[in-house]
Design a protein around this motif. Structure first.
Motif, PDB file in Angstrom:
ATOM      1  N   HIS A   1       0.827  -1.202   0.000  1.00 45.73           N
ATOM      2  CA  HIS A   1       0.000   0.000   0.000  1.00 45.73           C
ATOM      3  C   HIS A   1       0.863   1.255   0.000  1.00 45.73           C
ATOM      4  O   HIS A   1       1.841   1.341   0.757  1.00 45.73           O
ATOM      5  N   TRP A   2       0.458   2.232  -0.814  1.00 46.69           N
ATOM      6  CA  TRP A   2       1.137   3.518  -0.869  1.00 46.69           C
ATOM      7  C   TRP A   2       0.142   4.667  -0.646  1.00 46.69           C
ATOM      8  O   TRP A   2      -0.980   4.619  -1.164  1.00 46.69           O
ATOM      9  N   LYS A   3       0.575   5.691   0.079  1.00 45.66           N
ATOM     10  CA  LYS A   3      -0.201   6.915   0.190  1.00 45.66           C
ATOM     11  C   LYS A   3      -0.140   7.691  -1.125  1.00 45.66           C
ATOM     12  O   LYS A   3       0.899   7.735  -1.775  1.00 45.66           O
ATOM     13  N   VAL A   4      -1.276   8.272  -1.498  1.00 50.28           N
ATOM     14  CA  VAL A   4      -1.373   9.008  -2.763  1.00 50.28           C
ATOM     15  C   VAL A   4      -2.195  10.272  -2.521  1.00 50.28           C
ATOM     16  O   VAL A   4      -3.094  10.291  -1.667  1.00 50.28           O
ATOM     17  N   ASP A   5      -1.930  11.302  -3.297  1.00 51.10           N
ATOM     18  CA  ASP A   5      -2.712  12.524  -3.215  1.00 51.10           C
ATOM     19  C   ASP A   5      -4.191  12.243  -3.520  1.00 51.10           C
ATOM     20  O   ASP A   5      -4.517  11.641  -4.547  1.00 51.10           O
ATOM     21  N   PRO A   6      -5.109  12.637  -2.642  1.00 46.56           N
ATOM     22  CA  PRO A   6      -6.525  12.320  -2.855  1.00 46.56           C
ATOM     23  C   PRO A   6      -7.097  12.831  -4.171  1.00 46.56           C
ATOM     24  O   PRO A   6      -7.890  12.134  -4.825  1.00 46.56           O
ATOM     25  N   GLN A   7      -6.726  14.039  -4.584  1.00 47.98           N
ATOM     26  CA  GLN A   7      -7.296  14.578  -5.823  1.00 47.98           C
ATOM     27  C   GLN A   7      -6.855  13.771  -7.029  1.00 47.98           C
ATOM     28  O   GLN A   7      -7.619  13.590  -7.982  1.00 47.98           O
ATOM     29  N   LEU A   8      -5.624  13.271  -6.990  1.00 47.24           N
ATOM     30  CA  LEU A   8      -5.144  12.437  -8.099  1.00 47.24           C
ATOM     31  C   LEU A   8      -6.036  11.213  -8.266  1.00 47.24           C
ATOM     32  O   LEU A   8      -6.398  10.836  -9.395  1.00 47.24           O
ATOM     33  N   ILE A   9      -6.401  10.586  -7.153  1.00 49.82           N
ATOM     34  CA  ILE A   9      -7.270   9.406  -7.223  1.00 49.82           C
ATOM     35  C   ILE A   9      -8.687   9.801  -7.617  1.00 49.82           C
ATOM     36  O   ILE A   9      -9.319   9.151  -8.463  1.00 49.82           O
ATOM     37  N   GLN A  10      -9.206  10.878  -7.037  1.00 51.16           N
ATOM     38  CA  GLN A  10     -10.575  11.291  -7.356  1.00 51.16           C
ATOM     39  C   GLN A  10     -10.740  11.527  -8.854  1.00 51.16           C
ATOM     40  O   GLN A  10     -11.784  11.208  -9.433  1.00 51.16           O
ATOM     41  N   ASP A  11      -9.713  12.056  -9.486  1.00 46.46           N
ATOM     42  CA  ASP A  11      -9.791  12.334 -10.922  1.00 46.46           C
ATOM     43  C   ASP A  11      -9.891  11.076 -11.767  1.00 46.46           C
ATOM     44  O   ASP A  11     -10.243  11.153 -12.955  1.00 46.46           O
ATOM     45  N   THR A  12      -9.577   9.911 -11.201  1.00 42.88           N
ATOM     46  CA  THR A  12      -9.647   8.656 -11.950  1.00 42.88           C
ATOM     47  C   THR A  12     -10.956   7.904 -11.736  1.00 42.88           C
ATOM     48  O   THR A  12     -11.180   6.879 -12.394  1.00 42.88           O
ATOM     49  N   LEU A  13     -11.810   8.374 -10.827  1.00 42.90           N
ATOM     50  CA  LEU A  13     -12.998   7.616 -10.433  1.00 42.90           C
ATOM     51  C   LEU A  13     -14.212   7.998 -11.279  1.00 42.90           C
ATOM     52  O   LEU A  13     -14.350   9.141 -11.705  1.00 42.90           O
TER      53      LEU A  13
END
Length: 250
Positions: free
Chosen positions: A33-45
């Motif tokens: 598991h890696w921490k990631v910037d939340p907005q980066l992930i939100q943009d993929t959903l």
């Protein structure tokens, strides 16, 4: 609003909205598991999903494991369908109703029939892969994707290599801890012809250890056009085995 602890605990129980479809055993799971910037992930959903947070971060995970005794309900184990290898790349989400789950970016699989079934009936992004696992004192696991759906042959992708095992005390995830957030996930989401759908799995809580990882690879993230981490995993877990019931999509 993030899901409450009660909502996270409630997901453990089958909600009765879909029929039991498959029985499976998941074995020798490595969860990186890696921490990631939340907005980066939100943009993929897709619409209707929201990035779930722990320690003020979104999380990406790579999960190789062995699938055994996978079979449709009321049918025996079948050749080529019941015993295979799988590696998924996932993140952690919840829907508009606060139901927590996972979003899969990809699921590599060594069984062609299993890939077809998962794409057809569960609308998940499965890919055919050439995979091996040698299990002795540890697990030596390799994966090379063959993107049948994009036309790329096996040799077009670099080999991903993992060597791992468990170490230390066996534990059960406690509510409101990071292992609970990362491991206790009982819903998965899929995008089906413009509609968000949800499936459920049921199993006893994971009995996990800290993972002893000699070799790991981030190539699966690259194949899914996700950012490559510049640091080792922020959390590493190992699960020896768990029996799983898989329910159809809602």
């Amino acid at each position: 609003m993030l899901p409450t602890t009660d909502q996270r605990l409630a997901a453990r129980e089958p909600d009765g909205k879909a029929s039991l479809a498959f029985l499976q055993h998941w074995e020798h799971l490595l969860l990186l598991h890696w921490k990631v910037d939340p907005q980066l992930i939100q943009d993929t959903l897709p619409p209707g999903l929201h990035v779930d947070l722990a320690e003020d971060s979104a999380w990406l995970s790579i999960v190789p494991f062995v699938m055994n005794w996978a079979r449709p309900r009321r049918l025996p184990a079948l050749p080529l369908l019941s015993h295979f290898l799988e590696l998924n790349v996932r993140t952690y989400v919840y829907d508009d109703n606060g139901v927590p789950g996972v979003w899969f970016y990809s699921l590599d699989c060594s069984s062609g029939p299993a890939v077809w079934i998962a794409r057809k009936f569960f609308k998940l992004p499965y890919f055919q892969a050439r995979m091996k696992a040698a299990i002795t004192d540890d697990v030596h696991y390799t994966c090379r994707r063959a993107d049948r759906y994009g036309g790329a042959p096996y040799g077009s992708y670099r080999l991903s290599v993992f060597r791992y095992g468990g170490q230390g005390q066996i534990r059960i995830p406690e509510p409101d801890t990071l292992p609970f957030f990362l491991l206790e996930r009982y819903y998965f989401y899929a995008w089906d012809d413009g509609k968000l759908r949800r499936g459920q799995v049921a199993h006893s809580p994971y009995r996990y250890q800290e993972a002893d990882v000699a070799t790991f690879d981030t190539i699966p993230l690259c194949l899914d056009d996700l950012p490559l981490p510049s640091t080792p995993p922020d959390a590493k877990h190992y699960v020896d085995k768990v029996k799983v019931d898989v329910y159809g999509l809602q």
